[in-house]
Design an enzyme around this catalytic site. Sequence first.
Site, PDB file in Angstrom:
ATOM      1  N   TYR A 188       2.783  10.205   0.414  1.00 16.14           N
ATOM      2  CA  TYR A 188       3.960   9.678   1.091  1.00 16.14           C
ATOM      3  C   TYR A 188       5.241  10.133   0.391  1.00 16.14           C
ATOM      4  CZ  TYR A 188       0.420   6.498   3.043  1.00 16.14           C
ATOM      5  OH  TYR A 188      -0.689   5.965   3.636  1.00 16.14           O
TER       6      TYR A 188
ATOM      7  N   ASP B 260       0.831  -1.205   0.000  1.00 18.62           N
ATOM      8  CA  ASP B 260       0.000   0.000   0.000  1.00 18.62           C
ATOM      9  C   ASP B 260       0.862   1.251   0.000  1.00 18.62           C
ATOM     10  OD1 ASP B 260      -2.562   1.581   0.564  1.00 18.62           O
ATOM     11  OD2 ASP B 260      -1.281   2.136   2.267  1.00 18.62           O
TER      12      ASP B 260
ATOM     13  N   LYS C 192      -3.723   5.751  -3.443  1.00 22.29           N
ATOM     14  CA  LYS C 192      -4.790   6.647  -3.010  1.00 22.29           C
ATOM     15  C   LYS C 192      -4.920   7.861  -3.931  1.00 22.29           C
ATOM     16  CE  LYS C 192      -3.780   4.989   1.611  1.00 22.29           C
ATOM     17  NZ  LYS C 192      -2.441   4.415   1.352  1.00 22.29           N
TER      18      LYS C 192
END
Length: 330
Positions: free
Chosen positions: A51, A46, A77
């Site tokens: 990030y 994930d 995401k």
Amino acid sequence: MDRSGTPITELGFGAAGIGNLFRSVTNVEAQAAVNGAWEQGLRYFDTAPHYGAGLSERRLGLALHEKPRDELFLSTKVGRVLHPLEKNAPLEEAGFVGAAPFKRHYDYSYDGIMRAFEDSLQRLGVTRIDMLLMHDLDVFTQGDKLPELFRIAMNSGFRAMSELRDQGLVKAIGLGVNEWQVCDAALDQADFDCFMVANCFTLLENEITQHFTGTCRQREVSLIAAAPFNSGILAKGSAGAGHYFYDTAPGAVIERVIELEKVCSEYQVPLPAAAIQFPLLYPCVKSVVIGMTSEARIRQNMDWYEYPISMDFWQALVDREYIRPFPKAC
């Protein structure tokens, strides 16, 4: 296995760490961490554009490039679009040390979701995503802006995600948030397959089990429990000064951890093992995602995941009201 019917490992590799969350890691270290996870049998990875402002996706994509695509489960995401920083503009690290030189812009609209999805495909070097999640659509991140952003996400962004699912570019869609309550609200408005809940399905924070886990089970919606250590405190323990919700743990939380440690000591159960295994006691939880940046930490997490824990221990936590009674299906 999630609602789409795709197998998923019960332990997932959270790639925020290889995006330099809290500390910097090298490209070599990031590659070694992903390879180590693969060798230990992990197949769920994930990540997110947030990030490291794209750094995590780039590193993860490179590390997985030669792995068989059909053997891994990949989630990322949407909700943030990255734009290059202007010359001499300071880095937007947002907790990520040495983030990439991009500015994060929230966009939960149809166009924003499509743009973010296409950008992620390029950074990851893939043509499809197994699970696509709207990121940080919660009070913790958005504050007073949440009602308007939630309206845009449900009325516009969901349409984009639904189209991607219909086209086979995405297998499952949902939210990736820090509060289960927004998932409950979203499920009333849209046909989501799954939710990733961070920091709120733990030994310290488990109100989610009061009714929402039952709702997910009834509606065949999968849950992914991320950050089972509440950002670190349940891994390092009361003496380790670990993070709690990405910040310093307050005194009341440390006291609660001390009480949990007493029960763990009584039953000879490592606190981190209990933290990892707790969400998996619920049928709707398909995986627990943990940040990993080294082969040693991956092996340790696997040991905690595999550690034998008796139902007597869990019942003791129920009796002392640290967790709620389990449903009969558990």
